[in-house]
Design an enzyme around this catalytic site. Structure first.
Site, PDB file in Angstrom:
ATOM      1  N   GLU A  14       1.020  -1.136  -0.017  1.00  0.00           N
ATOM      2  CA  GLU A  14      -0.120   0.118  -0.015  1.00  0.00           C
ATOM      3  C   GLU A  14       0.939   1.115   0.045  1.00  0.00           C
ATOM      4  OE1 GLU A  14      -3.701  -0.441   2.632  1.00  0.00           O
ATOM      5  OE2 GLU A  14      -2.364  -2.379   3.176  1.00  0.00           O
ATOM      6  N   SER A 187      -6.322  -2.827   2.248  1.00  0.00           N
ATOM      7  CA  SER A 187      -6.869  -2.387   0.959  1.00  0.00           C
ATOM      8  C   SER A 187      -7.350  -3.576   0.130  1.00  0.00           C
ATOM      9  CB  SER A 187      -5.629  -1.578   0.233  1.00  0.00           C
ATOM     10  OG  SER A 187      -5.603  -0.269   1.077  1.00  0.00           O
ATOM     11  N   SER A 321     -11.351  10.359   1.226  1.00  0.00           N
ATOM     12  CA  SER A 321     -11.437   9.028   1.955  1.00  0.00           C
ATOM     13  C   SER A 321     -12.558   8.753   2.605  1.00  0.00           C
ATOM     14  CB  SER A 321     -10.053   8.695   2.679  1.00  0.00           C
ATOM     15  OG  SER A 321      -9.178   8.664   1.669  1.00  0.00           O
TER      16      SER A 321
END
Length: 350
Positions: A14, A187, A321
């Site tokens: 990530e 993720s 986000s």
């Protein structure tokens, strides 16, 4: 509190998510009325070298910052409150607070938190134990079960000889579809939804690419609901969000490109379900000793049953986000959220 070190990058799948999150946070802090003195500290993808970076923010966003040799110098973490050693300037840099905006491996698993503890400097986010526990999904689900929070039926697979028998027995009991997930990854990296026997081998191989242990998990037919929490002792609970998908699951591409996914904040939940989600999220947060922030994700079935999915101790942190959106929905702007996290980091060491 004025000198803030933003730490980004690292040896993680990530890595690019970290760059995006860090860039957003840096932009917001640079324009903050609190007039912070920011130090940008990047960790190379091989995790071997740490750098103080003074170049253009766009180079971090585009992942070209390591090529900008004129604006980076090697630094070394020091212990016992001494901050970092600047190799070229032959002096130390001692921030008031460390803000690691790193996701997944080494960023959320307790590794860098352990280093910060040795450095004896305040840092944003959960501590060593809470971070490590939430990163290890198998242990997280065992801990959740102990306090009465259920998860989807799951078994842990390693490379033992009876692996195939375990898989066959699980599918015979629970049927398709199932999910193969790396035990420690974020993720949605390495996760595959499997709908038939022929897909098992490739899904297993993909998951083992990211971790030496893999979860085989029953599919829960329901809506994914997230709940953001902010705080140490006194908690601010953000609005819940809901993820709707046309097909598939909320994988890496959907999370960061929203190809067919739609995220709704606040989630259109009955009041009783929303209350239950927030109560279980707070129970988990306090029971696991989490600090600073976390996003706790559940599945909610049509019958109103809740199943814990995962806990992110450093959720995606761009201004758009999920976690910042949850907090914005209860009146906390992105800049205010960042300021609060820095204050919480200092409070935790008092």
């Amino acid at each position: 509190m004025k000198k803030i070190a933003i730490i980004f990058g690292g040896n993680s799948p990530e890595y690019t998510v970290s760059l995006a999150s860090a860039t957003s946070a840096i932009e917001a802090l640079q324009s903050s009325p609190y007039d912070y003195d920011l130090s940008l500290i990047g960790i190379a993808p091989d995790a071997m070298d740490w750098y103080l970076y003074t170049g253009e923010l766009e180079n971090i966003r585009q992942d070209t910052w390591l090529l900008d040799t004129k604006h980076k110098q090697k630094i070394q973490p020091l212990f016992e409150g001494n901050g970092f050693w600047l190799s070229e300037e032959q002096q130390t840099l001692v921030p008031d607070v460390l803000f690691p905006i790193m996701h997944g491996k080494y960023g959320e698993d307790g590794s860098i938190q352990g280093l910060f503890e040795l450095m004896k400097l305040p840092y944003v986010g959960c501590g060593v134990a809470g971070s490590a526990l939430c990163m290890n999904k198998w242990l997280l689900h065992q801990a959740a079960a102990a306090i009465g929070v259920q998860s989807a039926p799951t078994i842990l697979l390693t490379n033992q000889a009876n692996q195939q028998e375990q898989i066959e027995a699980f599918i015979q009991t629970h049927g398709f579809p199932v999910f193969f997930k790396p035990n420690e990854a974020g993720s949605s990296k390495g996760i595959t939804k499997v709908t038939c026997v022929e897909e098992i081998a490739s899904a297993l191989k993909e998951a083992f690419t990211y971790c030496s242990a893999v979860l085989l998990q029953k599919n829960i037919a329901g809506v994914e609901i997230g709940c953001g929490i902010l705080g140490n002792d006194s908690l601010t609970v953000g609005a819940c969000d809901a993820i709707s998908l046309v097909d598939g699951f909320f994988d890496f591409e959907e999370k960061y490109q929203l190809i067919s996914a739609k995220i709704t904040v606040p989630a259109p939940l009955p009041e009783t379900i929303e209350t239950k989600v927030k109560e279980q999220a707070q129970l988990l947060y306090r029971s696991l000793g989490l600090k600073g922030l976390a996003r706790i994700d559940f599945f909610v079935t049509e019958r109103g049953e809740l199943y814990l999915n995962e806990i992110n101790t450093m959720p995606g942190f761009t201004s758009h986000s999920r976690y910042p959106a949850m907090m914005a929905a209860v009146g906390l702007s992105y800049q205010e959220l960042l300021q609060k996290l820095l204050v919480l980091a200092k409070e935790e060491v008092k």
